[in-house]
Design a protein around this motif. Structure first.
Motif, short mmCIF file in Angstrom:
data_model
loop_
_atom_site.label_atom_id
_atom_site.label_comp_id
_atom_site.label_asym_id
_atom_site.label_seq_id
_atom_site.Cartn_x
_atom_site.Cartn_y
_atom_site.Cartn_z
N LYS A 73 54.31 -0.56 -9.29
CA LYS A 73 53.10 -0.95 -10.01
C LYS A 73 52.75 -2.41 -9.76
N ILE A 74 53.76 -3.27 -9.77
CA ILE A 74 53.53 -4.69 -9.53
C ILE A 74 53.04 -4.92 -8.10
N VAL A 75 53.71 -4.30 -7.14
CA VAL A 75 53.32 -4.46 -5.74
C VAL A 75 51.92 -3.89 -5.52
N ALA A 76 51.61 -2.75 -6.13
CA ALA A 76 50.28 -2.15 -5.99
C ALA A 76 49.20 -3.09 -6.54
N PHE A 77 49.47 -3.69 -7.69
CA PHE A 77 48.50 -4.61 -8.27
C PHE A 77 48.30 -5.83 -7.37
N LEU A 78 49.40 -6.42 -6.93
CA LEU A 78 49.31 -7.62 -6.09
C LEU A 78 48.69 -7.31 -4.73
N GLU A 79 49.00 -6.15 -4.18
CA GLU A 79 48.42 -5.76 -2.89
C GLU A 79 46.92 -5.57 -3.03
N GLY A 80 46.49 -4.90 -4.11
CA GLY A 80 45.08 -4.71 -4.35
C GLY A 80 44.35 -6.02 -4.57
N LEU A 81 44.96 -6.91 -5.34
CA LEU A 81 44.36 -8.21 -5.60
C LEU A 81 44.26 -9.04 -4.32
N SER A 82 45.33 -9.05 -3.53
CA SER A 82 45.29 -9.83 -2.29
C SER A 82 44.25 -9.27 -1.32
N TYR A 83 44.09 -7.94 -1.30
CA TYR A 83 43.10 -7.31 -0.43
C TYR A 83 41.68 -7.70 -0.86
N LEU A 84 41.43 -7.68 -2.16
CA LEU A 84 40.11 -8.07 -2.66
C LEU A 84 39.81 -9.53 -2.37
N LEU A 85 40.79 -10.40 -2.58
CA LEU A 85 40.60 -11.82 -2.27
C LEU A 85 40.34 -12.03 -0.79
N LEU A 86 41.07 -11.30 0.03
CA LEU A 86 40.89 -11.41 1.47
C LEU A 86 39.49 -10.94 1.88
N LEU A 87 39.07 -9.78 1.38
CA LEU A 87 37.77 -9.22 1.77
C LEU A 87 36.58 -9.97 1.20
N PHE A 88 36.66 -10.33 -0.08
CA PHE A 88 35.47 -10.84 -0.75
C PHE A 88 35.45 -12.35 -0.94
N VAL A 89 36.53 -13.03 -0.60
CA VAL A 89 36.54 -14.49 -0.70
C VAL A 89 36.84 -15.11 0.67
N ALA A 90 37.99 -14.77 1.23
CA ALA A 90 38.45 -15.44 2.46
C ALA A 90 37.58 -15.11 3.68
N VAL A 91 37.25 -13.85 3.87
CA VAL A 91 36.46 -13.47 5.05
C VAL A 91 35.04 -14.04 4.98
N PRO A 92 34.35 -13.97 3.83
CA PRO A 92 33.03 -14.62 3.79
C PRO A 92 33.10 -16.13 4.04
N ILE A 93 34.12 -16.79 3.51
CA ILE A 93 34.26 -18.22 3.77
C ILE A 93 34.48 -18.46 5.26
N LYS A 94 35.25 -17.58 5.89
CA LYS A 94 35.50 -17.74 7.33
C LYS A 94 34.20 -17.64 8.13
N TYR A 95 33.38 -16.64 7.81
CA TYR A 95 32.19 -16.42 8.64
C TYR A 95 30.97 -17.21 8.18
N ILE A 96 30.88 -17.55 6.92
CA ILE A 96 29.74 -18.32 6.44
C ILE A 96 29.97 -19.82 6.62
N ALA A 97 31.16 -20.27 6.22
CA ALA A 97 31.46 -21.70 6.29
C ALA A 97 32.22 -22.09 7.56
N GLY A 98 32.66 -21.10 8.31
CA GLY A 98 33.38 -21.38 9.54
C GLY A 98 34.78 -21.93 9.30
N ASP A 99 35.38 -21.59 8.17
CA ASP A 99 36.70 -22.10 7.81
C ASP A 99 37.70 -20.95 7.72
N PRO A 100 38.51 -20.72 8.77
CA PRO A 100 39.45 -19.59 8.76
C PRO A 100 40.73 -19.87 7.97
N GLN A 101 40.83 -21.00 7.33
CA GLN A 101 42.04 -21.40 6.63
C GLN A 101 42.45 -20.39 5.56
#
Length: 94
Positions: free
Chosen positions: A9-37
């Motif tokens: 349950k803990i791993v599922a929650f953290l995996e889901g959260l990390s996936y959402l952060l990756l998709l909806f925060v990190a990837v847009p920042i990478k392509y909109i702001a040009g920052d792949p960090q």
């Protein structure tokens, strides 16, 4: 002490959260702001959590006596946004 179910349950929650952060925060920042960090920062933990989710799913499959269809849904949920939250709510109730 954590049981395998609680760990899943803990791993599922953290995996889901990390996936959402990756998709909806990190990837847009990478392509909109040009920052792949942020993709680099979140990518490795998400990958580790993804592998842990799959491994623990295989370990608890027999405990829950999941039929093949249910097991495939649990595995596929790891690649669908919000999927791991659905699995927790639907299939991990005892």
């Amino acid at each position: 002490m954590f049981s395998l179910l609680n760990s899943f349950k803990i791993v599922a929650f953290l995996e889901g959260l990390s996936y959402l952060l990756l998709l909806f925060v990190a990837v847009p920042i990478k392509y909109i702001a040009g920052d792949p960090q942020y993709v680099k920062l979140l990518g490795m933990p998400h990958g580790v959590l993804f592998v842990a989710y799959i491994a623990i799913a295989f370990l608890i499959k027999s405990d829950f006596k999941w039929p093949l269809k249910t097991f495939v849904i649990v595995l596929l949920a790891s690649v669908i946004p919000f999927g791991t939250f659905y699995v927790d709510r639907t299939y991990l109730k005892r």
